[in-house]
Design a protein around this motif. Structure first.
Motif, mmCIF file in Angstrom:
data_model
loop_
_atom_site.group_PDB
_atom_site.id
_atom_site.type_symbol
_atom_site.label_atom_id
_atom_site.label_comp_id
_atom_site.label_asym_id
_atom_site.label_seq_id
_atom_site.Cartn_x
_atom_site.Cartn_y
_atom_site.Cartn_z
ATOM 1 N N ASP A 219 0.898 -1.171 0.130
ATOM 2 C CA ASP A 219 -0.138 0.046 -0.013
ATOM 3 C C ASP A 219 0.825 1.090 -0.264
ATOM 4 O O ASP A 219 0.395 2.175 -0.573
ATOM 5 C CB ASP A 219 -0.904 0.035 1.174
ATOM 6 C CG ASP A 219 -1.951 -1.145 0.878
ATOM 7 O OD1 ASP A 219 -1.974 -1.648 0.037
ATOM 8 O OD2 ASP A 219 -2.690 -1.147 2.012
ATOM 9 N N ARG A 220 1.877 1.191 0.803
ATOM 10 C CA ARG A 220 2.691 2.345 0.807
ATOM 11 C C ARG A 220 3.254 2.631 -0.521
ATOM 12 O O ARG A 220 3.727 3.915 -0.934
ATOM 13 C CB ARG A 220 3.818 2.291 1.742
ATOM 14 C CG ARG A 220 3.163 2.286 3.413
ATOM 15 C CD ARG A 220 4.110 1.855 4.460
ATOM 16 N NE ARG A 220 3.497 1.805 5.719
ATOM 17 C CZ ARG A 220 3.074 0.670 6.147
ATOM 18 N NH1 ARG A 220 2.983 -0.508 5.271
ATOM 19 N NH2 ARG A 220 2.438 0.583 7.427
ATOM 20 N N HIS B 156 0.750 6.777 -6.904
ATOM 21 C CA HIS B 156 -0.221 8.000 -6.804
ATOM 22 C C HIS B 156 0.621 9.265 -7.032
ATOM 23 O O HIS B 156 0.025 9.992 -7.947
ATOM 24 C CB HIS B 156 -1.191 7.698 -5.842
ATOM 25 C CG HIS B 156 -2.411 7.210 -6.055
ATOM 26 N ND1 HIS B 156 -3.395 7.310 -6.847
ATOM 27 C CD2 HIS B 156 -2.681 5.837 -5.404
ATOM 28 C CE1 HIS B 156 -4.293 6.488 -6.807
ATOM 29 N NE2 HIS B 156 -4.055 5.608 -5.767
ATOM 30 N N CYS B 157 1.260 9.403 -6.273
ATOM 31 C CA CYS B 157 2.149 10.618 -5.980
ATOM 32 C C CYS B 157 3.180 10.757 -7.474
ATOM 33 O O CYS B 157 2.893 12.150 -7.858
ATOM 34 C CB CYS B 157 3.501 10.423 -4.814
ATOM 35 S SG CYS B 157 4.123 12.113 -4.389
ATOM 36 N N MET C 188 -3.854 -3.922 -11.642
ATOM 37 C CA MET C 188 -2.902 -3.189 -11.095
ATOM 38 C C MET C 188 -3.607 -1.762 -10.890
ATOM 39 O O MET C 188 -3.582 -1.164 -9.701
ATOM 40 C CB MET C 188 -1.458 -2.879 -12.142
ATOM 41 C CG MET C 188 -0.622 -1.847 -11.542
ATOM 42 S SD MET C 188 0.323 -2.121 -9.734
ATOM 43 C CE MET C 188 1.211 -3.541 -10.380
ATOM 44 N N LEU C 189 -4.431 -1.429 -11.809
ATOM 45 C CA LEU C 189 -5.154 -0.120 -11.754
ATOM 46 C C LEU C 189 -6.212 -0.327 -10.699
ATOM 47 O O LEU C 189 -6.298 0.763 -9.940
ATOM 48 C CB LEU C 189 -5.795 0.311 -13.069
ATOM 49 C CG LEU C 189 -4.805 0.484 -14.368
ATOM 50 C CD1 LEU C 189 -5.636 0.685 -15.547
ATOM 51 C CD2 LEU C 189 -4.010 1.841 -13.930
ATOM 52 N N GLU D 205 -8.270 1.652 -5.298
ATOM 53 C CA GLU D 205 -8.686 1.376 -4.140
ATOM 54 C C GLU D 205 -8.089 2.162 -3.047
ATOM 55 O O GLU D 205 -8.603 2.101 -1.936
ATOM 56 C CB GLU D 205 -8.502 -0.436 -3.771
ATOM 57 C CG GLU D 205 -9.505 -1.353 -4.617
ATOM 58 C CD GLU D 205 -9.050 -2.720 -4.460
ATOM 59 O OE1 GLU D 205 -7.944 -3.108 -3.716
ATOM 60 O OE2 GLU D 205 -9.510 -3.683 -4.992
ATOM 61 N N LEU D 206 -7.047 2.750 -3.244
ATOM 62 C CA LEU D 206 -6.340 3.413 -2.525
ATOM 63 C C LEU D 206 -6.379 5.061 -2.919
ATOM 64 O O LEU D 206 -5.852 5.712 -2.180
ATOM 65 C CB LEU D 206 -4.946 3.110 -2.332
ATOM 66 C CG LEU D 206 -4.497 1.877 -1.901
ATOM 67 C CD1 LEU D 206 -2.863 1.655 -1.895
ATOM 68 C CD2 LEU D 206 -4.779 1.865 -0.310
ATOM 69 N N ALA D 207 -7.253 5.507 -3.560
ATOM 70 C CA ALA D 207 -7.460 6.678 -3.900
ATOM 71 C C ALA D 207 -7.830 7.676 -2.821
ATOM 72 O O ALA D 207 -7.441 8.553 -2.578
ATOM 73 C CB ALA D 207 -8.577 6.886 -5.023
ATOM 74 N N SER D 208 -8.743 7.147 -2.113
ATOM 75 C CA SER D 208 -9.123 8.050 -0.752
ATOM 76 C C SER D 208 -7.955 8.061 0.299
ATOM 77 O O SER D 208 -8.130 9.196 0.700
ATOM 78 C CB SER D 208 -10.478 7.536 -0.151
ATOM 79 O OG SER D 208 -10.366 6.182 0.200
ATOM 80 N N ARG D 209 -7.464 6.942 0.498
ATOM 81 C CA ARG D 209 -6.145 7.096 1.284
ATOM 82 C C ARG D 209 -5.221 7.997 1.057
ATOM 83 O O ARG D 209 -4.356 8.826 1.357
ATOM 84 C CB ARG D 209 -5.665 5.764 1.460
ATOM 85 C CG ARG D 209 -4.680 5.417 2.543
ATOM 86 C CD ARG D 209 -4.093 4.249 2.969
ATOM 87 N NE ARG D 209 -2.865 4.141 3.635
ATOM 88 C CZ ARG D 209 -2.230 2.864 3.729
ATOM 89 N NH1 ARG D 209 -3.020 1.817 3.663
ATOM 90 N NH2 ARG D 209 -1.086 2.846 4.549
#
Length: 404
Positions: free
Chosen positions: A337-338, A344-345, A374-375, A380-384
């Motif tokens: 996740d990290r 994302h960054c 992968m996408l 799934e981590l967009a809000s995080r």
């Protein structure tokens, strides 16, 4: 005749291999460049390298270096006489252009004109030595006259050609009369694949670390050092920082990268390669991670976020440092996740869309199901990511207010 030949001149050649050759006290140290400006031939015998230590800059001086051009007849003779040759060119694709010259020298060696030699393939690419061997043999060189070794080089280095930046940083030019400076960190470990046993292929360059199986160290560099370096660079671009060392001051970014190294990459590598080297233990990997973070954020390196983050198409590639790291970790049944937040960054910093990423990965041979997965993991981590992005923005703004 014991001689060292370095083909290609940049920070790695000047900051690592030429100093090793001079420590070895060989009869001759030769530097081969494609072109050498006439007014700099004499000056090239004395090279200077800027070394960034923890507390400032130091100048490393290299003397009695014979600089010759690729087309010079002396270049062929030097290659025939060499016992060790370091190839430090931009890409393995450049091997094909060098192959005819190297093949001729290896053929002469096989005929008795010179000693067998070791090549160091300095491209930081898995199986670069194999590609170099294939190029030379395909061009007619004798495979009996040489052995090519892979290298893993984690030294952070850069070549600076902007006269204003050279002056601002107080750097000495590498060659008198040229506006070109090499700036390297003090850390200088070089891992190499183990040379063949027996006589004929003796290594004379000192302080090279021979490894029976270099692959774990190549993976550790790509999915540890390189991934972390890229994450810092893209976060720096989002925050408007010029230097990697400035990004280290943002606690949320620093924590994310450190935790990604320690909690995501480290356990997978230790599980996969444990027992092969002290690096692949919990304590060994933690020491390595903390050392990496300190080294890559050394302010004396003036490591530029844009430089480190350049070529995002490659660095966001399917098999490269960020996506490749996620794939390595998740294929072991663990979460990344990290590292996904770091992607994302990077995507935001570089302006990539999902469609652009899908095209990029498709060209690399990824299947549609793999790309979709992968996408989907990124979505799934967009809000995080949005929450973390807001956190680093608030942290940066608070630091600005504090300075005011």
């Amino acid at each position: 005749m014991n001689a060292f030949v370095g083909i290609g001149l940049g920070a790695i050649q000047a900051g690592l291999f030429l100093p090793r050759a001079q420590e070895a006290d060989l009869k001759r140290t030769v530097l081969v460049r494609r072109r050498i400006q006439a007014q700099c031939v004499a000056a090239t015998r004395e090279l200077r390298v800027n070394v960034a230590r923890d507390d400032g800059l130091e100048t490393l001086e290299l003397c009695d270096v014979d600089a010759i051009e690729l087309t010079d007849p002396d270049c062929r003779d030097a290659l025939v006489a060499a016992t060790e040759i370091a190839i430090a060119v931009p890409s393995v694709d450049d091997y094909h252009g060098l192959a005819p010259l190297l093949a001729e020298a290896m053929k002469r060696k096989a005929e008795g004109d010179g000693p067998a030699c070791l090549f160091y393939a300095c491209q930081n690419k898995i199986a670069a030595a194999e590609a170099l061997t294939r190029a030379i043999v395909s061009a007619g060189g004798s495979g009996e006259a040489f052995r090519a070794l892979d290298t893993v080089i984690s030294k952070i280095s850069r070549t600076i050609k902007d006269p204003d930046e050279i002056a601002m940083l107080g750097l000495v030019p590498g060659i008198a009369g040229l506006a070109e400076s090499w700036l390297v960190e003090a850390h200088d470990n070089i891992y190499i694949s183990k040379p063949p046993a027996g006589t004929g292929f003796e290594r004379r360059l000192p302080r090279l670390i021979e490894i029976d199986d270099l692959l774990p160290f190549e993976i550790a560099k790509l999915n540890g050092h390189n991934a972390a370096h890229s994450a810092f660079a893209y976060a720096g671009q989002l925050l408007g920082h010029k230097l990697i060392s400035d990004v280290m001051g943002c606690q949320p970014v620093r924590a994310l990268v450190r935790e990604a190294l320690l909690l995501e990459t480290g356990p997978v590598l230790n599980m996969r390669f444990g027992g092969r080297d002290p690096l692949f233990t919990r304590d060994g990997w933690q020491r390595n991670a903390d050392d990496l973070l300190a080294r890559m954020t050394n302010p004396w390196l003036h490591d530029d976020c844009n430089r480190v983050g350049r070529n995002p198409e490659r660095k966001l590639g399917w098999n490269d440092r960020l996506i490749g790291t996620i794939r390595l970790i998740e294929s072991s049944g663990c979460r990344a996740d990290r590292w996904r937040l770091a992607v994302h960054c990077a995507v935001e910093a570089c302006g990539f869309t999902e469609d652009a990423l899908a095209v990029l990965w498709d060209r690399a041979g990824a299947g549609k199901q793999e790309i979709d997965a992968m996408l989907r993991g990124q979505q799934e981590l967009a809000s995080r990511y949005a929450a973390w992005r807001n956190e680093i923005g608030e942290f940066a703004n608070s630091r600005v207010l504090q300075r005011k």
